[in-house]
Design a protein around this motif. Structure first.
Motif, PDB file in Angstrom:
ATOM      1  N   SER A  77       0.859  -1.178   0.000  1.00  0.00           N
ATOM      2  CA  SER A  77       0.000   0.000   0.000  1.00  0.00           C
ATOM      3  C   SER A  77       0.897   1.230   0.000  1.00  0.00           C
ATOM      4  CB  SER A  77      -0.883   0.005   1.256  1.00  0.00           C
ATOM      5  OG  SER A  77      -0.071   0.190   2.412  1.00  0.00           O
ATOM      6  N   LEU A  78       0.285   2.384   0.065  1.00  0.00           N
ATOM      7  CA  LEU A  78       1.079   3.613   0.122  1.00  0.00           C
ATOM      8  C   LEU A  78       1.925   3.667   1.385  1.00  0.00           C
ATOM      9  CD1 LEU A  78      -1.508   6.187  -1.275  1.00  0.00           C
ATOM     10  CD2 LEU A  78       0.372   5.061  -2.470  1.00  0.00           C
ATOM     11  N   HIS A  79       1.520   2.933   2.443  1.00  0.00           N
ATOM     12  CA  HIS A  79       2.268   2.927   3.704  1.00  0.00           C
ATOM     13  C   HIS A  79       3.320   1.824   3.774  1.00  0.00           C
ATOM     14  CE1 HIS A  79      -0.471   5.959   5.132  1.00  0.00           C
ATOM     15  NE2 HIS A  79      -1.473   5.192   4.762  1.00  0.00           N
ATOM     16  N   HIS A  80       3.182   0.825   2.940  1.00  0.00           N
ATOM     17  CA  HIS A  80       4.149  -0.281   2.836  1.00  0.00           C
ATOM     18  C   HIS A  80       4.247  -0.613   1.338  1.00  0.00           C
ATOM     19  CE1 HIS A  80       6.436  -3.785   4.066  1.00  0.00           C
ATOM     20  NE2 HIS A  80       5.724  -4.482   3.203  1.00  0.00           N
ATOM     21  N   PRO A  81       4.963   0.210   0.573  1.00  0.00           N
ATOM     22  CA  PRO A  81       4.855   0.137  -0.886  1.00  0.00           C
ATOM     23  C   PRO A  81       5.709  -0.901  -1.599  1.00  0.00           C
ATOM     24  CG  PRO A  81       6.239   1.980  -0.262  1.00  0.00           C
ATOM     25  CD  PRO A  81       5.708   1.385   1.014  1.00  0.00           C
ATOM     26  N   LEU A  82       6.627  -1.588  -0.927  1.00  0.00           N
ATOM     27  CA  LEU A  82       7.600  -2.380  -1.673  1.00  0.00           C
ATOM     28  C   LEU A  82       7.821  -3.756  -1.054  1.00  0.00           C
ATOM     29  CD1 LEU A  82      10.817  -0.946  -3.109  1.00  0.00           C
ATOM     30  CD2 LEU A  82      11.007  -2.975  -1.707  1.00  0.00           C
TER      31      LEU A  82
END
Length: 167
Positions: free
Chosen positions: A109-114
């Motif tokens: 997600s934008l908070h855990h992108p990778l």
């Protein structure tokens, strides 16, 4: 890199319209594992893998999954794949050891992108909402000859832990 028209991200459109706009704006094509993609970069620099194969040093694609699609279990042999969340709903990415184990879910997600799927590991994905747009970077660079779909193996050769709904 070209950018799509700003209308693509407008809140005035239904999720299906946004998906269709992303497909059209980025000229995305159906991917064999499911979803839509477009190669955005293929390095002209060549590297030699440990198995002697020559590959571009890195490749990058845009990859789109909508609510009706999934990235079926697949492996990229001889290269790591980095998944990077760009836009839309969180993406559930499952990884599995090459010989099987317990599938591990990673929510991007934008908070855990990778997240990195190591070379040869099985991976599958699905959006947690209407759509997820990600970038996938492969190094050494992606070639379809290094790509294996789990569903192309007989069922008795499927590794333990491969969730059947992602075949």
């Amino acid at each position: 890199m070209d950018t799509p028209d700003s209308q693509t991200q407008s809140s005035d459109h239904s999720p299906r319209e946004v998906v269709d706009q992303l497909i059209n704006a980025w000229n995305l094509l159906p991917h064999p594992e499911g979803g839509w993609y477009r190669e955005m970069h293929r390095s002209p620099d060549q590297v030699t893998r440990s198995d002697g194969a020559q590959r571009s040093s890195i490749t990058a694609i845009l990859f789109l999954l909508d609510a009706g699609s999934k990235s079926c279990w697949h492996a990229v042999h001889g290269a790591d794949e980095i998944w990077i969340h760009l836009q839309g709903s969180p993406l559930s990415l499952w990884t599995l050891e090459p010989e099987g184990s317990k599938a591990v879910q990673h929510v991007l997600s934008l908070h855990h992108p990778l997240h990195v799927a190591p070379a040869g590991h099985w991976q599958a994905a699905r959006t947690e909402g209407q759509y997820s747009l990600v970038s996938c970077c492969v190094g050494p660079g992606f070639q379809f000859e290094d790509f294996e779909m789990l569903k192309s193996r007989p069922p008795q050769q499927h590794p333990p832990g491969a969730l059947p709904d992602l075949l």
